[in-house]
Design a protein around this motif. Sequence first.
Motif, PDB file in Angstrom:
ATOM      1  N   TRP A  46      21.999   4.666  14.869  1.00  0.00           N
ATOM      2  CA  TRP A  46      22.199   6.118  14.812  1.00  0.00           C
ATOM      3  C   TRP A  46      23.573   6.404  14.219  1.00  0.00           C
ATOM      4  CZ3 TRP A  46      18.557   9.665  16.770  1.00  0.00           C
ATOM      5  CH2 TRP A  46      17.475   9.093  17.437  1.00  0.00           C
ATOM      6  N   ASN A  49      26.936   8.061  16.430  1.00  0.00           N
ATOM      7  CA  ASN A  49      26.490   8.031  17.830  1.00  0.00           C
ATOM      8  C   ASN A  49      25.722   9.282  18.227  1.00  0.00           C
ATOM      9  OD1 ASN A  49      27.735   5.488  18.398  1.00  0.00           O
ATOM     10  ND2 ASN A  49      29.706   6.540  18.489  1.00  0.00           N
ATOM     11  N   SER A  50      24.963   9.838  17.274  1.00  0.00           N
ATOM     12  CA  SER A  50      24.241  11.083  17.554  1.00  0.00           C
ATOM     13  C   SER A  50      23.124  10.897  18.569  1.00  0.00           C
ATOM     14  CB  SER A  50      23.684  11.681  16.258  1.00  0.00           C
ATOM     15  OG  SER A  50      22.796  10.786  15.622  1.00  0.00           O
ATOM     16  N   ASP A  51      22.758   9.642  18.862  1.00  0.00           N
ATOM     17  CA  ASP A  51      21.738   9.399  19.882  1.00  0.00           C
ATOM     18  C   ASP A  51      22.222   9.787  21.279  1.00  0.00           C
ATOM     19  OD1 ASP A  51      23.564   7.239  19.657  1.00  0.00           O
ATOM     20  OD2 ASP A  51      22.224   5.976  20.853  1.00  0.00           O
ATOM     21  N   GLN A  52      23.536   9.964  21.437  1.00  0.00           N
ATOM     22  CA  GLN A  52      24.077  10.367  22.734  1.00  0.00           C
ATOM     23  C   GLN A  52      23.746  11.823  23.075  1.00  0.00           C
ATOM     24  OE1 GLN A  52      28.250   9.344  22.796  1.00  0.00           O
ATOM     25  NE2 GLN A  52      27.832   7.188  22.379  1.00  0.00           N
ATOM     26  N   LEU A  53      23.199  12.564  22.106  1.00  0.00           N
ATOM     27  CA  LEU A  53      22.823  13.956  22.345  1.00  0.00           C
ATOM     28  C   LEU A  53      21.487  14.083  23.064  1.00  0.00           C
ATOM     29  CD1 LEU A  53      23.751  15.431  18.847  1.00  0.00           C
ATOM     30  CD2 LEU A  53      25.067  15.644  20.957  1.00  0.00           C
ATOM     31  N   ASN A  55      18.324  12.139  25.719  1.00  0.00           N
ATOM     32  CA  ASN A  55      18.158  11.159  26.797  1.00  0.00           C
ATOM     33  C   ASN A  55      17.451   9.907  26.270  1.00  0.00           C
ATOM     34  OD1 ASN A  55      15.264  11.433  27.012  1.00  0.00           O
ATOM     35  ND2 ASN A  55      15.575  13.334  28.142  1.00  0.00           N
ATOM     36  N   ASP A  56      17.468   8.872  27.080  1.00  0.00           N
ATOM     37  CA  ASP A  56      16.901   7.577  26.667  1.00  0.00           C
ATOM     38  C   ASP A  56      15.402   7.649  26.403  1.00  0.00           C
ATOM     39  OD1 ASP A  56      19.364   6.383  26.738  1.00  0.00           O
ATOM     40  OD2 ASP A  56      19.121   5.527  28.743  1.00  0.00           O
ATOM     41  N   LYS A  59      14.908   9.237  23.015  1.00  0.00           N
ATOM     42  CA  LYS A  59      15.383   8.274  22.014  1.00  0.00           C
ATOM     43  C   LYS A  59      14.313   7.211  21.753  1.00  0.00           C
ATOM     44  CE  LYS A  59      19.352   6.752  23.081  1.00  0.00           C
ATOM     45  NZ  LYS A  59      20.516   5.950  23.557  1.00  0.00           N
TER      46      LYS A  59
END
Length: 195
Positions: A46, A49-53, A55-56, A59
């Motif tokens: 990603w 670190n845009s996946d931190q926006l 939840n798992d 994702k």
Amino acid sequence: MKKFIISFSVFLVAFLTISQIYAQVTSDYDKTVDFTKFKTITFLGWQDNSDQLINDLDKQRILDSFGKEFEMRNLTFVEQGGELAVTLYLVIDQKTSTTAYTNYTGGMGYGGRWGYGYGMGYGGGIGMGSATTSYSESDYQVGTFVVSVYDGESKKLIWQGISSKTINENPKKREKTIPKGVKKLMKKYPVQPPK
């Protein structure tokens, strides 16, 4: 005029609702590249670190959906050294929607005629109407999702797809809408799955 105002208000509400449901999808690619020759693909991660926006669970839904779509196009994921490399990027914006409602109330009227003789008379009338406009605001989030595919050897960007859509707050619905959104975006990819 009253019918026009009501019709326009209904159209505006319908348009805002529909535009928030359906994803807006665009893409661009290098037309000199033969996409059918690639057989392996590597996921580079990603961007920013845009996946931190998210939840798992969401994702994983996104990764599984893209994995399925690429595999349907005869691409096999490898840990490293793929002929293609893919990155994902997500931006979430807070938006506010304002809707105007107009309520028109037609007037009351008075009229009369009185007279004498052969038709002499008097007539009159009064009409009144009023219109009130009220506004309502609602907050919502729009997610813009970017998938970029690079030539693994030259590191050159060869395809990019972008999808913007209102984020559904209901997790059960996201379980269905995420794969549908990825599928719609991948319809823009130069190679389509066999039928």
